[in-house]
Motif scaffolding. Structure first.
Motif, PDB file in Angstrom:
ATOM      1  N   PHE A  85     -10.008  -3.840  -0.198  1.00 24.07           N
ATOM      2  CA  PHE A  85      -8.581  -3.535  -0.120  1.00 24.07           C
ATOM      3  C   PHE A  85      -7.985  -3.484  -1.517  1.00 24.07           C
ATOM      4  N   SER A  86      -6.874  -2.802  -1.637  1.00 20.81           N
ATOM      5  CA  SER A  86      -6.129  -2.782  -2.896  1.00 20.81           C
ATOM      6  C   SER A  86      -4.646  -2.610  -2.592  1.00 20.81           C
ATOM      7  N   ALA A  87      -3.816  -3.119  -3.483  1.00 18.74           N
ATOM      8  CA  ALA A  87      -2.355  -3.005  -3.356  1.00 18.74           C
ATOM      9  C   ALA A  87      -1.833  -2.284  -4.589  1.00 18.74           C
ATOM     10  N   TRP A  88      -0.957  -1.327  -4.366  1.00 18.73           N
ATOM     11  CA  TRP A  88      -0.422  -0.502  -5.442  1.00 18.73           C
ATOM     12  C   TRP A  88       1.094  -0.569  -5.440  1.00 18.73           C
ATOM     13  N   ARG A  89       1.668  -0.335  -6.604  1.00 20.06           N
ATOM     14  CA  ARG A  89       3.125  -0.340  -6.705  1.00 20.06           C
ATOM     15  C   ARG A  89       3.568   0.873  -7.522  1.00 20.06           C
ATOM     16  N   GLU A  90       4.551   1.586  -6.991  1.00 12.93           N
ATOM     17  CA  GLU A  90       5.109   2.723  -7.715  1.00 12.93           C
ATOM     18  C   GLU A  90       6.372   2.252  -8.434  1.00 12.93           C
ATOM     19  N   VAL A  91       6.420   2.464  -9.743  1.00 12.13           N
ATOM     20  CA  VAL A  91       7.564   2.015 -10.533  1.00 12.13           C
ATOM     21  C   VAL A  91       8.561   3.158 -10.699  1.00 12.13           C
ATOM     22  N   TYR A  92       9.701   2.842 -11.278  1.00  7.48           N
ATOM     23  CA  TYR A  92      10.805   3.816 -11.384  1.00  7.48           C
ATOM     24  C   TYR A  92      10.412   5.106 -12.100  1.00  7.48           C
ATOM     25  N   SER A  93       9.408   5.050 -12.970  1.00  5.32           N
ATOM     26  CA  SER A  93       8.991   6.250 -13.704  1.00  5.32           C
ATOM     27  C   SER A  93       8.014   7.106 -12.900  1.00  5.32           C
ATOM     28  N   CYS A  94       7.833   6.764 -11.622  1.00  4.77           N
ATOM     29  CA  CYS A  94       6.907   7.458 -10.705  1.00  4.77           C
ATOM     30  C   CYS A  94       5.437   7.219 -11.053  1.00  4.77           C
ATOM     31  N   ARG A  95       5.171   6.237 -11.896  1.00 10.57           N
ATOM     32  CA  ARG A  95       3.784   5.868 -12.187  1.00 10.57           C
ATOM     33  C   ARG A  95       3.328   4.835 -11.159  1.00 10.57           C
ATOM     34  N   MET A 117      -9.005   1.567   7.921  1.00 10.80           N
ATOM     35  CA  MET A 117      -7.716   1.151   7.412  1.00 10.80           C
ATOM     36  C   MET A 117      -7.347  -0.174   8.079  1.00 10.80           C
ATOM     37  N   VAL A 118      -6.899  -1.118   7.313  1.00  5.97           N
ATOM     38  CA  VAL A 118      -6.557  -2.440   7.818  1.00  5.97           C
ATOM     39  C   VAL A 118      -5.072  -2.675   7.598  1.00  5.97           C
ATOM     40  N   ASN A 119      -4.371  -3.085   8.635  1.00  7.00           N
ATOM     41  CA  ASN A 119      -2.949  -3.393   8.530  1.00  7.00           C
ATOM     42  C   ASN A 119      -2.817  -4.815   7.986  1.00  7.00           C
ATOM     43  N   PRO A 120      -2.262  -5.001   6.780  1.00  5.36           N
ATOM     44  CA  PRO A 120      -2.195  -6.354   6.193  1.00  5.36           C
ATOM     45  C   PRO A 120      -1.248  -7.290   6.934  1.00  5.36           C
ATOM     46  N   LEU A 121      -0.421  -6.768   7.810  1.00  4.52           N
ATOM     47  CA  LEU A 121       0.506  -7.618   8.550  1.00  4.52           C
ATOM     48  C   LEU A 121      -0.090  -8.109   9.861  1.00  4.52           C
ATOM     49  N   LEU A 122      -1.269  -7.622  10.201  1.00  2.72           N
ATOM     50  CA  LEU A 122      -1.916  -7.994  11.447  1.00  2.72           C
ATOM     51  C   LEU A 122      -2.929  -9.094  11.166  1.00  2.72           C
ATOM     52  N   ALA A 123      -2.841 -10.198  11.869  1.00  2.00           N
ATOM     53  CA  ALA A 123      -3.774 -11.305  11.643  1.00  2.00           C
ATOM     54  C   ALA A 123      -4.289 -11.808  12.981  1.00  2.00           C
ATOM     55  N   GLU A 124      -5.554 -12.122  13.015  1.00  2.00           N
ATOM     56  CA  GLU A 124      -6.147 -12.702  14.207  1.00  2.00           C
ATOM     57  C   GLU A 124      -7.162 -13.732  13.758  1.00  2.00           C
ATOM     58  N   GLU A 125      -7.239 -14.823  14.468  1.00  2.00           N
ATOM     59  CA  GLU A 125      -8.173 -15.873  14.115  1.00  2.00           C
ATOM     60  C   GLU A 125      -9.231 -15.948  15.193  1.00  2.00           C
ATOM     61  N   TYR A 126     -10.484 -16.000  14.782  1.00  2.00           N
ATOM     62  CA  TYR A 126     -11.594 -16.124  15.720  1.00  2.00           C
ATOM     63  C   TYR A 126     -12.509 -17.202  15.180  1.00  2.00           C
ATOM     64  N   HIS A 152       0.718   1.650 -10.270  1.00  2.00           N
ATOM     65  CA  HIS A 152      -0.078   0.579 -10.874  1.00  2.00           C
ATOM     66  C   HIS A 152      -0.761  -0.228  -9.780  1.00  2.00           C
ATOM     67  N   LYS A 153      -2.038  -0.527  -9.994  1.00  2.00           N
ATOM     68  CA  LYS A 153      -2.756  -1.405  -9.063  1.00  2.00           C
ATOM     69  C   LYS A 153      -2.336  -2.837  -9.376  1.00  2.00           C
ATOM     70  N   ILE A 154      -1.898  -3.583  -8.354  1.00  2.00           N
ATOM     71  CA  ILE A 154      -1.461  -4.957  -8.585  1.00  2.00           C
ATOM     72  C   ILE A 154      -2.425  -5.997  -8.001  1.00  2.00           C
ATOM     73  N   ALA A 155      -3.307  -5.580  -7.099  1.00  2.00           N
ATOM     74  CA  ALA A 155      -4.289  -6.511  -6.533  1.00  2.00           C
ATOM     75  C   ALA A 155      -5.413  -5.719  -5.886  1.00  2.00           C
ATOM     76  N   ALA A 156      -6.600  -6.330  -5.820  1.00  2.00           N
ATOM     77  CA  ALA A 156      -7.741  -5.713  -5.148  1.00  2.00           C
ATOM     78  C   ALA A 156      -8.731  -6.811  -4.783  1.00  2.00           C
ATOM     79  N   GLY A 157      -9.540  -6.555  -3.782  1.00  2.00           N
ATOM     80  CA  GLY A 157     -10.527  -7.555  -3.391  1.00  2.00           C
ATOM     81  C   GLY A 157     -11.356  -7.109  -2.211  1.00  2.00           C
ATOM     82  N   VAL A 158     -12.159  -8.025  -1.722  1.00  2.00           N
ATOM     83  CA  VAL A 158     -13.016  -7.796  -0.561  1.00  2.00           C
ATOM     84  C   VAL A 158     -12.782  -8.941   0.413  1.00  2.00           C
TER      85      VAL A 158
END
Length: 87
Positions: free
Chosen positions: A41-51, A1-10, A53-59
């Protein structure tokens, strides 16, 4: 699991120096590598109807703090494990 708010540069900089004596009559082979990880990674969003939806994905390629040289000697010049000459 990767925390998207954590960034480190090497950064791996050019200009490394490695000195190795080569045995007479042999060919020296050298390899330098920075090891890392590939993370999906992928980003999902839950809408008002409780459905959902995938909004982004990548490597993403994430470098690790493991890097180094590998040296070995052969009787013939080699490239990617193949002999280059018949001498």
């Amino acid at each position: 699991m990767v925390n998207p708010l954590l960034a480190e540069e090497y950064i791996v900089e050019t200009g490394h120096e490695y000195v190795q004596e080569i045995t007479d009559g042999k060919y020296g082979n050298m390899w330098y590598r920075v090891f890392g990880y590939r993370v999906g990674f992928s980003a999902w969003r839950e809408v008002y109807s409780c459905r959902v939806h995938k909004i982004a994905a990548g490597v993403a390629s994430i470098p690790a703090r493991v890097e180094g040289w590998r040296y070995w000697e052969t009787d013939h010049p080699m490239y990617k494990g193949r002999r280059l000459s018949r001498r």
